[in-house]
Design an enzyme around this catalytic site. Structure first.
Site, short mmCIF file in Angstrom:
data_model
loop_
_atom_site.label_atom_id
_atom_site.label_comp_id
_atom_site.label_asym_id
_atom_site.label_seq_id
_atom_site.Cartn_x
_atom_site.Cartn_y
_atom_site.Cartn_z
N ASP A 1 -33.65 37.73 -12.48
CA ASP A 1 -32.57 38.55 -11.85
C ASP A 1 -31.50 37.41 -11.85
OD1 ASP A 1 -30.93 40.51 -11.32
OD2 ASP A 1 -31.95 41.39 -9.62
N ASP B 1 -26.62 46.86 -12.97
CA ASP B 1 -26.72 47.78 -11.78
C ASP B 1 -25.70 49.05 -12.26
OD1 ASP B 1 -28.19 46.12 -10.55
OD2 ASP B 1 -26.72 45.37 -9.07
N GLU C 1 -25.29 35.00 -12.64
CA GLU C 1 -24.01 34.99 -12.81
C GLU C 1 -23.23 34.43 -11.57
OE1 GLU C 1 -26.35 38.77 -13.56
OE2 GLU C 1 -25.70 38.14 -11.65
#
Length: 806
Positions: free
Chosen positions: A451, A518, A454
């Site tokens: 995960d 998401d 970024e």
């Protein structure tokens, strides 16, 4: 970056110096070098001073021409560069250079670039070598420039306006911009009717025309203009692609500053792009992934159902076992059990240790669920180390974290208290981090959800190896995912590693799988995820997934059921949410278990189709053509397909049209040319091209099989995707045309192994299906032919295969 106000006037203070005339041409074995003046040269006095653009044309591989525009060439090299040709060597281009009084030409197989050297008519045309009058795109006079821009115009760029630049804890001194920033601009022509795709995982329109795109990774969800996976590559409907060889921020104006151009701009003194020829979009992707890396091949088991604990939910051993038993009881067989963040103690991410209060003996527990339920185990990780983690001090003392320019570890409080970020340019940090993962593999973990990656600081920070933090912002995800992928591959072998990754850039396709991030639990967000997946797979990625039911919120039953159908026919299928579970009985009622039954139906279908899907996965790995693909990849000559963004092709033969409405409202989808047979009901045949409008039940999904297709289908109730292809394989042949021949590969189930090749032929009304390579046992063939005496006919295959007479 938009440099002008209207078509002619530069914004206040902006000083562009446009290339207008070639002053010198040099041809050599590797290409062409140009000197391009930015003002008229009427006499020698006009040669005093500059700027002068130094332009180079070369070819690294056949069908690819590189164009580099450089201003100052004396800058010290800074690390963080894309790795080119990492998997497949370049195809020798046999470069030819030609000169005449008005032009210079470089030829690289099927692609040529023609430079006009006529005074006052500078330009570069990119053309098919076989048809030089057909201009794919061009960079004409005043299409290239070095531009000095007052800082007031760049404060809202993605790199300067984002939280990593403006948050006081991320960058205590903010981003200190000079009075002017230097840009290099390259415009390429955008022809009438030309459409642009790709540029990473954009959740807006799949067709990028009219969009301003910042190739700069951000954690923005699916409902914003931001992207988790920014890729400086775009694909044109005219049969070429453009790869911008720059890992930092790339700003694309796709017919949004000048309607007839794609503007490409970067901060710095040089800009390099590669023009990649097709002529078909599939061939463009093949060459592009040769250049930046082929999609990795995930193991066959990954194409089953992934079930997550969800994010903020409470769970322990009893919860997880209850989920797995409940799924088995409802015939919703789980192949991968994913443990999201709270497998570790709160405030301690990442410490790579199971929370002892919830999982007192993780090794024994993982062994038990693997044995009882036949699952693989995935756990959530990222590259951030909380100050509350037992590993923080280790990392600090070892110098394993990204540092501020004053030598302190970079830290902030968003996501985890006082978190630091592992510096993967430090070999010692890579070994340290990798060893933590290896310990989990010893415990019984099979794969990782990588995960984040970024939100990387780029202002006032330094990397161990001196890499440029600005370029590392996007590129960090590449070395992060590569490290984790290689740890898995080291343990399990080639083509046996898989990630579930959120962030990526060019080349990230080498380390699958990627999911869309998401999303909300709405119809609109379901559509956003599909657009994001299609844009991603048009950017060189072979596989794509998403959170079934949406991540944020709790989906209504009808959205959950629709999303289950769509998710089951995506390349990878995962049930995952934030604050609520995604097990199907949460969406059933006391007297209605239709959500569970629908999911069971769709997962069973995916298991039955896993040989077909895995053959498409091998194709993706070998050619760069994705499993889940935009319709235009299969039907580039059909102008209608160019605009479709609510349906897709799964492999070559299956058209899938997710439904974004309730069962009492019509859905609409487009069927290209040919005869298309419903996968579920062979009596339903649609003749294309046509639009279909119909109401669709919640336990249904429009899935149509293309004519002249051999579809590999297993028997019902397999319970997993990795089943024995010699156990009752049904070879379905759909609407084979007279005189046609079609092949299908039967994967061996491991790596790129091909167990058999089947061939179907029709001649004088007789249809035969036989094994032409390898071997296959216990299979049967089914013919779907609307004109036959019986619409559906199945025969067991003998030594000579199977035959039908029409």
């Amino acid at each position: 970056m938009k440099f002008i106000d209207c078509l002619w006037i530069p914004k206040d203070g902006i000083k562009p110096a446009y290339g207008i005339a070639v002053t010198d041409v040099t041809t050599h074995g590797n290409g062409i070098d140009l000197r391009v003046a930015t003002r008229p040269v009427r006499h020698r006095g006009d040669t005093l001073g500059g700027p002068l653009l130094f332009v180079n044309l070369t070819s690294p591989s056949e069908g690819i021409i590189g164009l580099k525009v450089k201003h100052f060439g004396g800058l010290a090299p800074r690390r963080a560069n894309f790795e080119l040709f990492p998997d497949v060597p370049p195809t020798p281009p046999n470069i030819q250079t030609l000169m005449n009084p008005i032009s210079a030409t470089i030829v690289s197989g099927p692609l040529s670039a023609v430079v006009s050297t006529v005074p006052g008519q500078y330009g570069i045309d990119f053309v098919p070598t076989s048809d030089p009058k057909h201009i794919l795109t061009f960079s004409g006079q005043k299409f290239q420039a070095v531009v000095d821009v007052p800082s007031k115009w760049v404060t809202m760029s993605a790199s300067n306006a984002g939280v990593m630049a403006t948050d006081v804890s991320a960058s205590a001194f903010g981003v200190s911009l000079p009075a002017f920033l230097r840009y290099i601009l390259l415009d390429l022509n955008l022809a009438g009717g030309e459409l642009i795709y790709g540029a990473g995982e954009g959740f807006g329109g799949v067709v990028k025309n009219g969009q301003s795109i910042s190739v700069w990774n951000r954690d923005g969800g699916t409902s914003s203009e931001q992207q988790y996976k920014s890729v400086p590559f775009y694909l044109s409907s005219r049969g070429y692609g453009i790869f911008v060889n720059h890992p930092g921020e790339v700003e694309l104006e796709v017919g949004s500053e000048k309607m007839s151009r794609v503007g490409i701009s970067v901060v710095g003194e040089e800009l390099e792009v590669f023009v990649i020829y097709g002529p078909t979009p599939k061939e463009v992707l093949c060459r592009y992934t040769q250049l930046t890396g082929r999609p990795g091949l995930p193991p066959l088991w990954t194409f089953g159902l992934w079930l997550s604990t969800s994010f903020l939910t409470n769970y322990d051993e009893e919860t997880v076992s209850g989920f797995l038993q409940g799924m088995r009881d409802r015939n919703c067989d789980v192949r991968v059990m994913h443990f999201d963040c709270f497998w570790m103690k709160q405030y301690e991410w990442c410490n790579f240790t199971f929370d002892p209060d919830m999982f007192p003996n993780p090794a024994e527990y993982l062994r038990s669920i693997k044995e009882k339920f036949g699952v693989k185990v995935c756990v959530w990780i990222n590259s951030y180390i909380s100050q509350g983690s037992s590993l923080f001090q280790e990392g600090l003392e070892g110098g394993y974290f990204i540092k501020r320019t004053d030598g302190d570890a970079w830290q902030w409080d968003l996501w985890q208290p006082g978190l630091a970020i592992v510096d993967f340019t430090n070999p010692a940090a890579c070994k340290w981090y990798g060893d933590k993962l290896r310990a989990l593999l010893e415990l019984g973990v099979d794969c990782f959800k990588t995960d984040f990656g970024e939100r990387l600081p780029h202002a006032n920070v330094q990397y161990f190896d001196g890499s440029d933090p600005y370029k590392m912002h996007n590129y960090y995800t590449q070395i992060y995912n590569k490290l984790v992928f290689n740890v898995l591959q080291e343990r399990f072998g080639e083509h046996e590693a898989v990630l579930f990754a959120r962030s990526a850039t060019a080349g990230g396709q080498r380390f699958p799988v990627h999911w869309g991030g998401d999303c909300e639990s709405t119809w609109e967000a379901m559509s956003e995820t599909l657009r994001g997946n299609l844009s991603l797979t048009l950017s060189g990625f072979g596989f794509a997934s998403h959170d079934i039911g949406g991540f944020e919120g709790h989906p209504p039953r009808e959205i959950y059921m629709r999303w289950c159908a769509y998710g089951a026919f995506s390349s990878h299928t995962r049930l995952h949410g934030s604050s609520s579970y995604r097990v199907p009985w949460n969406y059933d009622t006391e007297n209605d278990a239709s959500a569970s039954k629908a999911l069971a139906k769709f997962i069973d279908a995916k298991h039955r189709l896993s040989q077909y899907i895995y053959a498409a996965a091998i194709e993706a790995h070998e050619t760069g053509v994705p499993v889940q693909r935009h319709s235009m990849l299969e039907f580039p000559a059909d102008r209608t397909t160019l605009h479709l963004d609510q349906q897709f092709m799964l492999g070559r033969s299956l058209l899938v049209a997710p439904v974004f409405t309730t069962d009492d409202r019509d859905t609409e989808y487009y069927v290209p040319v040919g005869k298309w047979t419903s996968f579920w009901d062979s009596s339903k045949v649609v003749q294309g091209p046509s639009w279909v409008k119909e109401k669709v039940a919640y336990d249904d999904l429009p899935v149509l099989v293309r004519d002249n297709s051999l579809l590999l289908v297993g028997k019902s109730g397999l319970g997993k995707p990795d089943w024995d292809y010699n156990d009752g394989l049904e070879v379905r042949l759909y609407e084979l045309s007279e005189g046609a021949s079609v092949d299908a590969v039967v994967p061996g189930g491991k790596s790129t192994e091909k167990a058999a090749t089947l061939r179907a032929e029709r001649k004088d009304g007789k249809v035969t299906v036989k094994v032409v390579n390898g071997s296959l046992k216990g299979w049967s063939a089914t013919l779907f032919a609307q004109g036959s005496g019986s619409h559906l006919s199945t025969v067991a295959a003998g030594d000579d295969g199977a035959s039908f007479t029409l």
